[in-house]
Design a protein around this motif. Structure first.
Motif, mmCIF file in Angstrom:
data_model
loop_
_atom_site.group_PDB
_atom_site.id
_atom_site.type_symbol
_atom_site.label_atom_id
_atom_site.label_comp_id
_atom_site.label_asym_id
_atom_site.label_seq_id
_atom_site.Cartn_x
_atom_site.Cartn_y
_atom_site.Cartn_z
ATOM 1 N N ARG A 95 0.606 -1.836 -0.068
ATOM 2 C CA ARG A 95 0.093 -0.415 -0.036
ATOM 3 C C ARG A 95 0.716 0.747 -0.118
ATOM 4 N N ASN B 197 -4.382 4.157 -0.904
ATOM 5 C CA ASN B 197 -5.370 2.632 0.423
ATOM 6 C C ASN B 197 -5.670 1.555 -0.117
ATOM 7 N N ASN C 188 -6.477 -2.009 0.964
ATOM 8 C CA ASN C 188 -7.249 -2.081 2.765
ATOM 9 C C ASN C 188 -6.298 -2.667 3.401
#
Length: 237
Positions: free
Chosen positions: A15, A21, A24
């Motif tokens: 990330r 993001n 995630n």
């Protein structure tokens, strides 16, 4: 039965490489739980180059399996753990510029320091594990710190296994036996993989939990995350 705790640091590394993001971190952790893993491990470092302190806070509110936070017990780290109150904290003697963990505690030299740190966590009913090399002296001193568990640093085993020296697991088996006799539970981690975990599990008794991240995430690039986790669970049970 040995529990599998998945270290998600590499998810955060991916990330952070791009920003934003994706992937995630929280969602991946929840997916890992749904795939059968019994715990989530994170190792926030002072420079937050992968897992951030905010990630830890975000994860703490949603995880349903055991949450294990690893790190060097500097003041900032201790405060984070006390705020989150995870099921387990694993104390690792990382230098700030270390790429990854590369040694266990000298529990003889640092016994007084570790006692002080561990007593703080125990006041808050947080199970404490101490990262140690497979050395009987380090295990015995760890038992005197008040720790609940040790985590055996398994890089040396992984290297020897890759070189065809499976017998090098003996020091780990001995240390696990000593720990059990002293009332310590036993975890293990670092460079364990689908290739070497089965033999380690077979030869090392009293193994409560393994924490696996780098290899598991790399293997999942080929097999998918769910299948990779299921393969680990088969070997551990």
């Amino acid at each position: 039965m040995t529990k599998l705790s998945v270290n998600i640091n590499k998810i955060a590394t991916l990330r952070n490489a791009r920003g934003g993001n994706i992937p995630n971190v929280v969602q991946v952790a929840l997916d890992i739980e749904s795939f059968g893993a019994e715990g989530i491990t994170v190792h926030p470092r002072p420079d937050e180059r992968h897992i951030t302190y905010q990630d830890v806070l975000d994860l703490s509110g949603v995880l349903t399996t055991e949450f294990n936070i690893e790190g060097n017990p500097i003041t900032k780290f201790v405060n984070l753990v006390l705020q989150v109150k995870p099921a387990q904290v694993t104390l690792v003697p990382d230098k700030e510029d270390a790429i990854t963990s590369n040694a266990g505690w000298d529990t003889v030299k640092n016994k007084t320091y570790l006692k002080e740190v561990i007593s703080v966590f125990k006041e808050h009913n947080i199970r404490t594990s101490v990262f140690v090399d497979p050395d009987p002296a380090m295990v015995r001193a760890a038992a005197e710190t008040g720790a609940d568990r040790i985590e055996l640093y398994t890089e040396a085993y992984a290297v020897s296994y890759a070189n065809g020296k499976k017998g090098d697991v003996g020091s780990y088996a001995e240390c696990a036996k000593i720990a059990h006799e002293l009332g310590l539970e036993v975890n293990a981690g670092h460079d364990l993989s689908l290739e070497n975990i089965g033999y380690f599990k077979e030869k090392v008794a009293h193994l409560e939990e393994v924490s696996i991240g780098h290899a598991l995430i790399a293997e999942s690039l080929y097999m998918g995350l769910e299948k990779t986790i299921q393969n680990y669970l088969k070997l551990l049970k």
